[in-house]
Motif scaffolding. Structure first.
Motif, PDB file in Angstrom:
ATOM      1  N   GLN A  29     -29.261 -25.565  25.035  1.00 36.04           N
ATOM      2  CA  GLN A  29     -29.065 -24.292  25.739  1.00 36.04           C
ATOM      3  C   GLN A  29     -28.484 -23.233  24.798  1.00 36.04           C
ATOM      4  O   GLN A  29     -28.806 -22.056  24.906  1.00 36.04           O
ATOM      5  N   TYR A  32     -31.288 -21.959  22.765  1.00 40.16           N
ATOM      6  CA  TYR A  32     -32.127 -21.084  23.584  1.00 40.16           C
ATOM      7  C   TYR A  32     -31.479 -19.706  23.708  1.00 40.16           C
ATOM      8  O   TYR A  32     -32.135 -18.677  23.556  1.00 40.16           O
ATOM      9  N   LYS A 205     -31.664 -27.316  36.528  1.00 42.54           N
ATOM     10  CA  LYS A 205     -32.747 -26.464  36.045  1.00 42.54           C
ATOM     11  C   LYS A 205     -33.448 -25.880  37.268  1.00 42.54           C
ATOM     12  O   LYS A 205     -33.563 -26.553  38.278  1.00 42.54           O
ATOM     13  N   LYS A 230     -36.452 -13.012  35.418  1.00 41.04           N
ATOM     14  CA  LYS A 230     -36.127 -12.881  33.997  1.00 41.04           C
ATOM     15  C   LYS A 230     -34.610 -12.724  33.793  1.00 41.04           C
ATOM     16  O   LYS A 230     -34.033 -13.322  32.879  1.00 41.04           O
ATOM     17  N   SER A 233     -33.046 -16.010  34.297  1.00 44.28           N
ATOM     18  CA  SER A 233     -33.374 -16.948  33.209  1.00 44.28           C
ATOM     19  C   SER A 233     -32.489 -16.753  31.982  1.00 44.28           C
ATOM     20  O   SER A 233     -32.404 -17.628  31.131  1.00 44.28           O
ATOM     21  N   ARG A 234     -31.818 -15.600  31.902  1.00 46.87           N
ATOM     22  CA  ARG A 234     -30.864 -15.420  30.794  1.00 46.87           C
ATOM     23  C   ARG A 234     -29.745 -16.456  30.890  1.00 46.87           C
ATOM     24  O   ARG A 234     -29.138 -16.824  29.897  1.00 46.87           O
ATOM     25  N   GLY A 237     -32.183 -20.481  31.662  1.00 50.99           N
ATOM     26  CA  GLY A 237     -33.292 -20.926  30.827  1.00 50.99           C
ATOM     27  C   GLY A 237     -34.602 -20.608  31.528  1.00 50.99           C
ATOM     28  O   GLY A 237     -34.599 -20.054  32.635  1.00 50.99           O
ATOM     29  N   PRO A 238     -35.746 -20.946  30.894  1.00 50.43           N
ATOM     30  CA  PRO A 238     -37.058 -20.562  31.427  1.00 50.43           C
ATOM     31  C   PRO A 238     -37.265 -20.994  32.883  1.00 50.43           C
ATOM     32  O   PRO A 238     -36.808 -22.060  33.283  1.00 50.43           O
ATOM     33  N   ASN A 240     -40.312 -21.386  35.854  1.00 47.97           N
ATOM     34  CA  ASN A 240     -41.709 -21.273  36.291  1.00 47.97           C
ATOM     35  C   ASN A 240     -41.693 -20.611  37.654  1.00 47.97           C
ATOM     36  O   ASN A 240     -41.160 -21.180  38.612  1.00 47.97           O
ATOM     37  N   GLU A 390     -44.733 -18.104  33.680  1.00 45.71           N
ATOM     38  CA  GLU A 390     -43.605 -18.697  32.958  1.00 45.71           C
ATOM     39  C   GLU A 390     -42.674 -17.553  32.536  1.00 45.71           C
ATOM     40  O   GLU A 390     -43.025 -16.736  31.699  1.00 45.71           O
ATOM     41  N   LYS A 392     -39.368 -16.159  30.817  1.00 42.07           N
ATOM     42  CA  LYS A 392     -38.290 -16.528  29.884  1.00 42.07           C
ATOM     43  C   LYS A 392     -37.829 -15.341  29.070  1.00 42.07           C
ATOM     44  O   LYS A 392     -38.461 -14.305  29.084  1.00 42.07           O
TER      45      LYS A 392
END
Ligand code: ATP
Ligand code: MG
Length: 392
Positions: A29, A32, A205, A230, A233-234, A237-238, A240, A390, A392
């Motif tokens: 992480q 990332y 997740k 988005k 996701s910061r 993480g990513p 879907n 997706e 991210k």
């Protein structure tokens, strides 16, 4: 200027085998979070510590800010690494550290030492005493206070030595990926992004599903949800993001069911569809932004009616929060401004003037029987035509 950081994490519950899973997830992480920052970093894991070393120039503020979004981090300590741990050199370098960090040295201090390398000839209590004395020699304006020092100078001696005095709080929580995966029902509102953030903070997740109803809801409304995903996701993480075309199902419910029950029936279909996607993608639960009593569809009776169609757990982390509590978190995680953009939402367009606030599950089930002819096929089509983005 610091070239490295020592990352501290809470160690509760991570004994034995879990510890290495926790540390690896945290390291991933961190990598990332740092990937979009100008600069090259090396993240390493040794003896119950995670270190980040900058291999190039980098932006300090931006880096600290990114690390403050990594769940599992309890504290971020900018650290100076000393390669040669010979005592005289250590004394000199720790003195240099104090000189560089504190131009004005009229403060009380204390040296806190940890000897990770048991071969090192000087024991921790003696490192504290001798280093404290050496610092007083070099900087007579400083004073020792072992009870409540203004500055704590931490010296950890391992095969290298690490010196730090600044402890920047991290976000806490658990590293994402240590607690399975869940499916967030993400709308364009204020509550669901906050709900996703909160569950992800516990190491879960997340993936997300958005029910889109074109042309009643516009491309811009959909883009807003992508933007919110988005922002979440910061931290998480990513993600879907599964976009489900819900129009035909909504129109069919509108045609066949009593209008005061529309919202509740629609929400039951959202849950059913979200649950199918969740099960197909290994998610162990659903997440919503519901809070008791906030709107007609969130009374205890309404929640019971939506819950009744779910076979996997539904997590509602803001269930007992007032709106303002949720807004405060939305502001903190920077989703608020996007959430309040005024785009239509599929729930509001088909909403009845006087929706039932105390739905009876038996009555709702009877109304849903009006849908028997076509609903399975419409649900199947909705599932077959999902667009997955997706984020991210
Ligand atoms: P939010 O601020 O999250 O939109 P809300 O207060 O507007 O919540 P509702 O519209 O009743 O409340 O929705 C309750 C929950 O249902 C939302 O928090 C979200 O998890 C889910 N939800 C509602 N509409 C959608 C949608 N179009 N797509 C996906 N999930 C949705
Ligand atoms: Mg909403």
């Amino acid at each position: 200027m610091f070239k490295a950081f020592l990352i501290k994490y809470a160690e509760i519950g991570i004994k034995g085998k879990n510890r290495y899973l926790f540390e690896n997830a945290l390291r991933d992480q961190i990598k990332y979070a740092l990937k979009d920052i100008d600069g090259e970093f090396y993240v390493s894991k040794e003896q119950g510590r995670i270190y980040i070393e900058a291999l190039s120039e980098y932006d300090y503020e931006e880096t600290v800010e990114a690390l403050q979004r990594v769940f599992g981090i309890a504290a971020i300590c900018p650290v100076v690494i000393i390669e040669d741990t010979a005592w005289d050199n250590l004394v000199k370098e720790v003195g240099n550290f104090v000189e560089n960090q504190y131009p004005d040295r009229n403060f009380t201090f204390k040296v806190e030492a940890k000897r990770g390398d048991k071969q090192y000839p000087i024991k921790s209590p003696d490192i504290c005493i001798d280093m404290g004395a050496a610092l007083l020699d070099r900087f007579p304006e400083m004073k020792v206070d072992v009870r409540e020092p203004k500055v704590r100078i931490n010296v950890e001696v391992r095969h290298k030595a690490y010196v730090y005095s600044m402890i920047i709080p991290g976000p806490g929580g658990m590293p994402v990926g240590t607690n399975g995966k869940a499916m967030l029902l993400l709308s364009g509102g204020i509550d669901s992004p906050v709900a996703g953030y909160m569950i992800s903070k516990r190491g879960v997740k997340i993936d997300a599903v958005y029910f889109h109803a074109p042309p009643y809801t516009s491309e811009r409304a959909k883009q807003k949800v992508v933007d919110l995903a988005k922002l979440v996701s910061r931290y998480s993480g990513p993600i879907n993001l599964h976009v489900v075309n819900f129009t035909d199902i909504q129109l069919y419910i509108y045609e066949k069911c009593p209008h005061d029950e529309l919202t509740i029936i629609m929400r039951r279909y959202m849950m059913r569809i979200a649950q199918t996607i969740a099960t197909n993608t290994n998610c162990l639960g659903l997440i919503t932004g519901e809070s008791i009593g906030q709107v007609a569809s969130q009374t205890m009776q309404s929640l019971a009616a939506t819950d009744a169609v779910c076979e996997i757990p539904v997590y509602r982390p803001v269930i007992g929060f007032d709106k303002q509590d949720i807004v405060d978190i939305a502001e903190k995680i920077n989703t608020y401004e996007t959430s309040i953009l005024p785009f239509e939402d599929c729930c509001t367009i088909f909403v009845a003037k006087h929706p039932v606030t105390k739905p009876n599950i038996g009555i709702i089930q009877r109304s849903e029987r009006n849908l028997e002819e076509k609903i399975d096929e419409l649900v199947k089509t909705a599932l077959d035509t999902i667009e997955t983005i997706e984020v991210k």
